[in-house]
Design an enzyme around this catalytic site. Structure first.
Site: not given
Length: 179
Positions: A129, A138
């Site tokens: 995070e 990602h």
């Protein structure tokens, strides 16, 4: 070269102190500085009675905004819109991130409690995070901490470190960390 940045860990509700201290130690090693802020309450308005979960976005938005990166850590089960659950959420290029320990606990899956497993899972999701806060999206490398985790198996399979490609992206932005 290591860029010194400060990560503020924000307990949201009652959170296991041992996990918070572990994250503080690891963040100090990786990012340079870390402190644990005083606990804040879980915003009641974030609870969805029909789901029995808390809305991660509402909790994320309730975190304090400071100069540094704030990582909220909570024990409650969280979800984001259009998803059954999330392990965490962050503001891409923002200042705030959130992780939940609920589904990182082995006992959530009917297994005996294991603090070592919980610690490494929490570290992986926290660094993931924070990666979003630092601008990473990602990663396709399933071993990279920035790989999307659709299940606890995905969390367990990935490393707690950024892959070379993600580290290069950070370095290209002038962010040097000790991983």
């Amino acid at each position: 070269m290591v860029m010194i940045m400060r990560i503020c860990i924000q307990p949201v509700g009652d959170v296991n102190d041992e996990i918070l201290k572990f994250l503080k130690k690891k963040f100090g090693e990786v990012f340079g500085m870390c402190e644990i802020l005083p606990k804040i309450d879980i915003p009641i308005y974030a609870y969805n009675f029909s789901r029995g979960q808390f809305n991660s976005t509402l909790i994320l938005k309730s975190l304090p905004t400071v100069e540094d990166i704030v990582l909220g850590v909570t024990e409650v089960d969280i979800y984001a819109d259009n998803l059954n659950f999330v392990f965490g959420e962050a503001e891409l290029f923002g200042k705030r991130a959130l992780i939940s320990l609920a589904r990182l606990r082995p006992e959530f899956y009917g297994l005996p409690p294991n603090k070592d497993v919980l610690k490494i899972r929490a570290l992986k999701e926290a660094i993931h995070e924070i990666g979003h806060v630092l601008g990473l999206i990602h990663c396709e490398n399933k071993r990279c901490v920035m790989s999307f985790s659709n299940s606890i198996i995905d969390v367990d399979l990935k490393d707690w470190r950024y892959c070379k490609k993600c580290l290069k992206k950070l370095q290209d932005r002038g962010i040097y960390i000790s991983i």
